[in-house]
Design a protein around this motif. Sequence first.
Motif, mmCIF file in Angstrom:
data_model
loop_
_atom_site.group_PDB
_atom_site.id
_atom_site.type_symbol
_atom_site.label_atom_id
_atom_site.label_comp_id
_atom_site.label_asym_id
_atom_site.label_seq_id
_atom_site.Cartn_x
_atom_site.Cartn_y
_atom_site.Cartn_z
ATOM 1 N N PRO A 62 -3.288 32.567 35.890
ATOM 2 C CA PRO A 62 -1.876 32.519 36.156
ATOM 3 C C PRO A 62 -1.120 33.234 34.913
ATOM 4 O O PRO A 62 -0.932 33.359 33.433
ATOM 5 N N ILE A 63 0.051 34.110 35.563
ATOM 6 C CA ILE A 63 1.499 34.407 35.013
ATOM 7 C C ILE A 63 2.471 34.816 34.622
ATOM 8 O O ILE A 63 3.099 34.032 36.078
ATOM 9 N N PRO A 64 3.424 33.748 33.930
ATOM 10 C CA PRO A 64 4.870 32.958 34.340
ATOM 11 C C PRO A 64 5.480 33.959 35.155
ATOM 12 O O PRO A 64 5.560 35.046 34.362
ATOM 13 N N ARG A 65 5.965 34.119 36.170
ATOM 14 C CA ARG A 65 7.251 34.532 36.653
ATOM 15 C C ARG A 65 8.504 34.041 36.253
ATOM 16 O O ARG A 65 9.307 34.905 36.017
ATOM 17 N N GLU A 66 8.222 32.839 35.877
ATOM 18 C CA GLU A 66 9.749 32.065 35.198
ATOM 19 C C GLU A 66 8.873 30.815 34.545
ATOM 20 O O GLU A 66 8.549 30.933 34.892
ATOM 21 N N LYS A 67 10.050 30.878 33.759
ATOM 22 C CA LYS A 67 9.617 29.587 32.475
ATOM 23 C C LYS A 67 10.706 28.832 32.216
ATOM 24 O O LYS A 67 11.801 29.720 31.222
ATOM 25 N N TRP A 68 10.530 27.921 32.273
ATOM 26 C CA TRP A 68 11.510 27.326 31.335
ATOM 27 C C TRP A 68 11.339 26.725 30.268
ATOM 28 O O TRP A 68 9.740 25.719 30.036
ATOM 29 N N ILE A 69 11.635 26.511 29.341
ATOM 30 C CA ILE A 69 11.504 26.106 27.657
ATOM 31 C C ILE A 69 12.071 24.843 27.526
ATOM 32 O O ILE A 69 13.479 24.491 27.581
ATOM 33 N N ILE A 70 11.438 23.660 26.787
ATOM 34 C CA ILE A 70 12.350 22.705 26.296
ATOM 35 C C ILE A 70 11.814 21.790 25.198
ATOM 36 O O ILE A 70 10.332 22.196 24.543
ATOM 37 N N LYS A 71 13.117 21.650 24.304
ATOM 38 C CA LYS A 71 12.750 21.834 23.265
ATOM 39 C C LYS A 71 13.137 19.659 22.854
ATOM 40 O O LYS A 71 14.078 19.378 23.351
ATOM 41 N N ILE A 72 11.993 19.083 22.237
ATOM 42 C CA ILE A 72 11.511 18.196 21.213
ATOM 43 C C ILE A 72 12.396 18.377 20.644
ATOM 44 O O ILE A 72 11.190 18.303 20.033
ATOM 45 N N PRO A 73 13.507 17.298 19.958
ATOM 46 C CA PRO A 73 13.369 17.432 18.360
ATOM 47 C C PRO A 73 12.985 16.180 17.949
ATOM 48 O O PRO A 73 12.861 15.279 18.350
ATOM 49 N N GLN A 74 12.729 16.060 16.884
ATOM 50 C CA GLN A 74 12.674 15.311 16.011
ATOM 51 C C GLN A 74 13.838 13.692 15.466
ATOM 52 O O GLN A 74 14.447 14.262 15.803
ATOM 53 N N GLY A 75 13.123 12.777 15.703
ATOM 54 C CA GLY A 75 14.229 11.995 15.871
ATOM 55 C C GLY A 75 15.425 11.466 16.737
ATOM 56 O O GLY A 75 14.860 11.712 17.862
ATOM 57 N N GLU A 76 16.663 11.615 16.571
ATOM 58 C CA GLU A 76 17.632 10.557 17.863
ATOM 59 C C GLU A 76 18.197 12.941 18.221
ATOM 60 O O GLU A 76 19.462 12.360 19.569
ATOM 61 N N GLY A 77 17.400 13.677 17.965
ATOM 62 C CA GLY A 77 18.438 15.213 18.485
ATOM 63 C C GLY A 77 18.639 14.830 19.787
ATOM 64 O O GLY A 77 17.252 14.418 20.834
ATOM 65 N N GLU A 78 19.173 15.692 20.718
ATOM 66 C CA GLU A 78 19.276 16.194 22.235
ATOM 67 C C GLU A 78 17.951 17.062 22.021
ATOM 68 O O GLU A 78 17.874 18.414 21.834
ATOM 69 N N THR A 79 17.428 16.903 23.768
ATOM 70 C CA THR A 79 16.001 17.297 23.917
ATOM 71 C C THR A 79 16.972 18.701 24.981
ATOM 72 O O THR A 79 17.845 18.673 25.753
ATOM 73 N N GLN A 80 16.406 19.330 24.494
ATOM 74 C CA GLN A 80 17.685 21.153 25.670
ATOM 75 C C GLN A 80 16.190 21.502 26.281
ATOM 76 O O GLN A 80 15.281 21.950 25.680
#
Length: 215
Positions: A62-80
């Motif tokens: 597989p080769i990613p044609r499109e990719k979405w990056i999800i960042k999960i922070p430590q603690g109570e930060g907001e997921t991006q």
Amino acid sequence: MHAALKQWYAQPGDLFEVLVDGYVIDIRRGELLIEIQTGNFSALKKKISTLVSEHPVRLVYPIPREKWIIKIPQGEGETQRRKSPKRGSVEELFKQLVSFPELLAQPNFSLEVLLIQEEEIRRFDGRRRWRRRGWVTEERRLLGVVAQQRFETPADVWALIPDELPPTFTTTDLAKAMGRPRRLAQQAAYCLRKMGVITSVGKQGRSVAYRLDIS
């Protein structure tokens, strides 16, 4: 990602995790052995080279044609969640094919590229700030398959190269024709030479010159 691709690729009657000649195979479809690889081809070199001498083998990549990056922070930060500006292409197969390009000259081997949409889950780890400023890839999730292309012969791979190459060319010419970085063109030239598609014919300035060696 690997499990999701195996489920997507499977057909009725397929057998999974089958032991063949001492190796566990992802999918067995009749006589065809199917291996799905989401990482480096180098890890599979011995396995594929051994099996292909006695069995038809298809490697699915597989080769990613499109990719979405999800960042999960430590603690109570907001997921991006954001979409990566990078768009993958089939030509990126050359980055991995350098591990065993000569196998495509064997009738028992085929390679199938899947262009996919995926999510990459990254979690912040303060102990690993040296890498991506502490963001570590935890998981890749398959969202969908948008295209697939199979390569069964060296000529199939050569078909990826645009027609505007001069009869004698360098990797600079190849990069320009492909619209890709010269590093990828160098990897493509290496693979094509190992497959017997092109041959070196001397130098143009400081660069190796090549010509097509198949009709």
